[in-house]
Design a protein around this motif. Structure first.
Motif: not given
Length: 252
Positions: A74-85, A178-183
Motif C-alpha cells: 500500500s502507498s502512504g505512511l502509517s498513522t498508527v490507527g488514525d487515518l487508517e479508518v 477518538l479513542a476506542p473506548y470513546e468510539a
C-alpha cells in the motif's frame, strides 16, 4: 492449505492506494456475507498468519483482506490507527458492491480502526475487535514500550521500514483521534464482539473490560484462556468461532 487469493488495489477518499486480496468464500455464500479483515501494526494481509486466518474465515463468507497505508504494497505512511479508518472505509465500500452483509474483523491496531470506523462511518453489519487497545499512548507493557520506540524515534522508524516494510509518519497526532473506548458507545445497534486473551503481553485485560463496559448492547466479550496477542497467536478454533459468529449475527 492456504486458499487462493485474487489481488485488488483500492483507493481511499484521500487518494492512498490500498493493496488488498479477496477470497470469494464458500459456494453457497455468493453475495451474502463479506468479511473485511484488518491486520495489526507492522502486519500485512500477505503474511502467513493473516493468510491462515483469511483461509479459515473464507469458510463462512468472502474475505477482503487489506494492507493499511504505509504497510506492505500500500502507498502512504502509517498513522498508527488514525487515518487508517479511511483505508477500512474503502474496503467496506468495495465489499458492499459484492456482498449483502459486511462484517469487519480487526486485530490489535486493526481492532482499534474497526471500532472507530463503525462509530464514525458505519456501513457495517457487525464488528469484531480482537486484541485491541481501549485507549491511546499505553506504555504499561514492554512490547508496547517497544512499539512506541518504533513510532517515535528515527532509529525505530528505520527498523520498522527495513524489517517490516512499514513506513511510519513523523510527528504527533493533531488532533488526537477518538479513542476506542470513546468510539464503542457510538457503534450500537450494530452487533459488537470483543475478543481478548488472558495471556496478551501487549494489552492486559483492563483494555477489553474498559471497551465492553463502555459499549452499548448488542455486545459480547470473549476472554480466551491462554491466548496471546493478535494474528500470530490466534488458533484455528478461535477463528472458526469468530467465523460462526459473523455468519449468524445480524443487526436487530
Amino acid at each position: 492449505m492456504i486458499a487462493p487469493v485474487y489481488g485488488a488495489m483500492l483507493r481511499t477518499s484521500d487518494g492512498v492506494r490500498i493493496d488488498a486480496g479477496h477470497l470469494p468464500g464458500p459456494m453457497g455464500n455468493t453475495g451474502e456475507l463479506g468479511i473485511v479483515l484488518a491486520h495489526g501494526f507492522t502486519g500485512s494481509w500477505r503474511s502467513p498468519a493473516t493468510r491462515r486466518i483469511a483461509a479459515v474465515l473464507a469458510r463462512y463468507g468472502g474475505v477482503l483482506a487489506i494492507d493499511f497505508r504505509g504497510h506492505g504494497r500500500s502507498s502512504g505512511l502509517s498513522t498508527v490507527g488514525d487515518l487508517e479508518v479511511l483505508d477500512l472505509d474503502a474496503a467496506v465500500r468495495h465489499a458492499r458492491t459484492a456482498y449483502r452483509r459486511v462484517v469487519t474483523v480487526g486485530f490489535s491496531m486493526g481492532a482499534a480502526v474497526a471500532l472507530r470506523h463503525a462509530a464514525l462511518y458505519g456501513g457495517v453489519d457487525a464488528v469484531v475487535a480482537v486484541s485491541g487497545p481501549a485507549r491511546w499512548y499505553y506504555r504499561g507493557t514492554r512490547p508496547m514500550r517497544q512499539v512506541h520506540w518504533a513510532i517515535e524515534h528515527p532509529a525505530g522508524r528505520l527498523a520498522a521500514r527495513l524489517a517490516k516494510r512499514t513506513r511510519i509518519a513523523v510527528g504527533s497526532w493533531d488532533p488526537i483521534p477518538l479513542a476506542p473506548y470513546e468510539a464503542v458507545p457510538m457503534i450500537a445497534p450494530t452487533p459488537l464482539l470483543i475478543v481478548h486473551g488472558d495471556a496478551d503481553t501487549f494489552f492486559p485485560l483492563e483494555h477489553p473490560n474498559q471497551l465492553f463496559e463502555a459499549a452499548q448492547h448488542p455486545k459480547e466479550l470473549w476472554i480466551e484462556r491462554g491466548y496471546g496477542h493478535a494474528e500470530s497467536a490466534a488458533t484455528p478454533d478461535l477463528i472458526r468461532r469468530i467465523g460462526r459468529w459473523t455468519a449468524r449475527t445480524k443487526m436487530e
